[in-house]
Design an enzyme around this catalytic site. Structure first.
Site, PDB file in Angstrom:
ATOM      1  N   GLY A  24      37.253  64.896  31.770  1.00 40.31           N
ATOM      2  CA  GLY A  24      38.031  64.692  30.561  1.00 40.31           C
ATOM      3  C   GLY A  24      39.477  64.498  30.933  1.00 40.31           C
ATOM      4  O   GLY A  24      40.051  65.323  31.670  1.00 40.31           O
ATOM      5  N   ARG A  98      27.973  61.589  24.329  1.00 41.76           N
ATOM      6  CA  ARG A  98      28.904  62.370  23.524  1.00 41.76           C
ATOM      7  C   ARG A  98      29.023  61.875  22.083  1.00 41.76           C
ATOM      8  O   ARG A  98      29.879  62.348  21.357  1.00 41.76           O
ATOM      9  CB  ARG A  98      30.276  62.424  24.181  1.00 41.76           C
ATOM     10  N   ASN A 157      44.693  54.802  29.142  1.00 43.79           N
ATOM     11  CA  ASN A 157      43.300  55.099  29.532  1.00 43.79           C
ATOM     12  C   ASN A 157      42.295  54.198  28.824  1.00 43.79           C
ATOM     13  O   ASN A 157      41.350  54.669  28.186  1.00 43.79           O
ATOM     14  CB  ASN A 157      42.978  56.570  29.240  1.00 43.79           C
ATOM     15  N   ARG A 159      39.172  52.244  28.235  1.00 44.37           N
ATOM     16  CA  ARG A 159      37.802  52.221  28.750  1.00 44.37           C
ATOM     17  C   ARG A 159      37.001  51.265  27.873  1.00 44.37           C
ATOM     18  O   ARG A 159      36.663  51.589  26.736  1.00 44.37           O
ATOM     19  CB  ARG A 159      37.183  53.627  28.720  1.00 44.37           C
ATOM     20  N   GLY A 218      48.184  49.916  40.745  1.00 43.85           N
ATOM     21  CA  GLY A 218      47.116  50.219  41.695  1.00 43.85           C
ATOM     22  C   GLY A 218      47.651  50.787  42.993  1.00 43.85           C
ATOM     23  O   GLY A 218      48.553  51.634  43.008  1.00 43.85           O
ATOM     24  N   GLY A 221      51.843  50.645  43.902  1.00 50.16           N
ATOM     25  CA  GLY A 221      52.858  51.609  43.506  1.00 50.16           C
ATOM     26  C   GLY A 221      52.982  51.698  42.006  1.00 50.16           C
ATOM     27  O   GLY A 221      52.072  51.319  41.261  1.00 50.16           O
ATOM     28  N   GLY A 259      39.716  60.278  39.136  1.00 44.99           N
ATOM     29  CA  GLY A 259      40.660  61.338  38.812  1.00 44.99           C
ATOM     30  C   GLY A 259      42.087  61.065  39.229  1.00 44.99           C
ATOM     31  O   GLY A 259      42.979  61.866  38.915  1.00 44.99           O
ATOM     32  N   ASP A 262      44.673  60.562  36.157  1.00 43.16           N
ATOM     33  CA  ASP A 262      45.031  61.821  35.503  1.00 43.16           C
ATOM     34  C   ASP A 262      45.942  62.650  36.402  1.00 43.16           C
ATOM     35  O   ASP A 262      46.898  63.282  35.934  1.00 43.16           O
ATOM     36  CB  ASP A 262      43.783  62.623  35.158  1.00 43.16           C
ATOM     37  N   ASP A 298      36.811  65.131  40.162  1.00 43.06           N
ATOM     38  CA  ASP A 298      37.981  64.678  39.420  1.00 43.06           C
ATOM     39  C   ASP A 298      39.201  65.549  39.647  1.00 43.06           C
ATOM     40  O   ASP A 298      40.325  65.123  39.378  1.00 43.06           O
ATOM     41  CB  ASP A 298      37.673  64.680  37.912  1.00 43.06           C
TER      42      ASP A 298
END
Length: 342
Positions: A24, A98, A157, A159, A218, A221, A259, A262, A298
């Site tokens: 999460g 979910r 984020n 998705r 990516g 930097g 991960g 995040d 993660d």
């Protein structure tokens, strides 16, 4: 959610067993910040089931305050399974379970709004907005202007698999980003969600409102655009007065490519809470991402604050020569940091 990590590479159909972990975006950031020594509260909803127990206990074990987490007796805790490959490749698979989960029932009426406004920073994610209309209503309420609103940090984020309609994803995420104070977005996400190409400057042109914008490129930097005047939100009409800072990413021996986004947000937020200079904020983001990349799962133990501060303060040449591998966060000195000489 509870995350099930594969025991070996391969298709989900072929992986024989999985290891249970937690996942999460927001909880990942919360755990990393708490491990880095900050006072953190995670606000959410989980089922009144064993997986919910596992989530609350595990997140709490990092030092995160979970007192505002609500248990839902009618809805289960969400779970997901993923393959071991990088999510940027065609071979990567994720199976989310979910729909109808406790988290998808988050809404202004079902979460502790006072707890969400109790900190200096409130960190949100575009993933939550995709879960349900109630979740989207919550994010809209939290990002709306109001007295006493904390600094709103928003990680786009994006998705694709969570949004049935790509156009809806783009307009929704853009509106939420425009309402935030600090935004994290990758170049690939900006292209997928908004059709914006042309690099960090083009993304800033498309997203002028946030006080600070971090564009991740990516393995190359990240670039920080920051309004010069504190509290200055950029208008739709320019000219803009930004301070622009770029920090190259580190060379990392990758163990697991999940991960990192995040973790980058957590590192940047940690340095922001400590009022560090722009370049150091970006470098702390890269260091926390490197910790996640060089560990399975993660979440990863961050370097000590003193260790991270020393690395973030390296001159440009020494920073560019760093190579970090598994175990580097436990190094008491430079013995486990490979710094090649010219």
């Amino acid at each position: 959610m509870v995350t099930f990590l594969p025991s070996r590479p391969g298709r989900l159909a072929d992986v024989p067993s999985f290891e249970r972990a937690i996942g999460g975006a927001e909880s990942n950031v919360a755990c990393a910040l708490a491990a880095a020594g900050h006072t953190v509260k995670w606000v959410g909803r989980v089922g009144a089931d064993g997986f919910g127990d596992h989530l609350v206990e595990t997140i709490g074990s990092y030092g995160v305050d979970t007192s505002a987490v609500r248990r839902d007796p009618a809805r289960p805790t969400g779970v997901y399974f993923r393959t071991a490959g990088d999510r940027s490749t065609d071979a990567h698979e994720v199976a989310y379970y979910r729909k109808g989960s406790a988290a998808s029932a988050m809404a202004p009426a079902t979460v502790d709004l006072a707890a969400l406004d109790s900190g200096r920073v409130l960190h949100l994610s575009g993933i939550t907005a995709a879960l349900s209309q109630d979740c989207l209503a919550l994010l809209r309420a939290l990002t709306a202007p109001r007295p006493g609103r904390p600094l709103i940090s928003f990680d786009v984020n994006h998705r694709e698999g969570l949004w049935p309609d790509p156009a809806t994803a783009g307009t929704t995420l853009l509106a939420l980003a425009r309402a935030a104070d600090l935004v994290f977005v990758g170049e690939d996400e900006a292209e997928a969600a908004w059709g914006v190409t042309g690099g960090p400057e083009a993304i800033r042109e498309a997203l002028p409102e946030p006080r600070a914008l971090v564009v991740k490129s990516g393995s190359a930097g990240a670039t920080l655009f920051e309004a010069q005047a504190p509290g200055d939100r950029q208008p739709d009409t320019h000219p803009r007065h930004d301070t622009v800072t770029y920090a190259p990413a580190l060379e990392v021996d990758v163990v697991a490519p999940v991960g990192a986004g995040d973790a980058f947000a957590a590192g940047f937020l940690s340095a922001t809470l400590r009022a560090l200079p722009p370049a150091h904020r970006l470098r702390h983001g890269h260091l926390m991402a490197a910790a996640a990349l060089t560990a399975p799962g993660d979440l990863a133990a961050p370097p000590s604050r003193a260790h991270a501060d020393r690395l973030a303060a390296l001159d440009d040449d020494a920073w560019g020569r760093l190579r970090l591998g598994p175990g580097w966060t436990n190094a008491a000195d430079r013995a486990q940091e490979e710094v090649p000489t010219p």
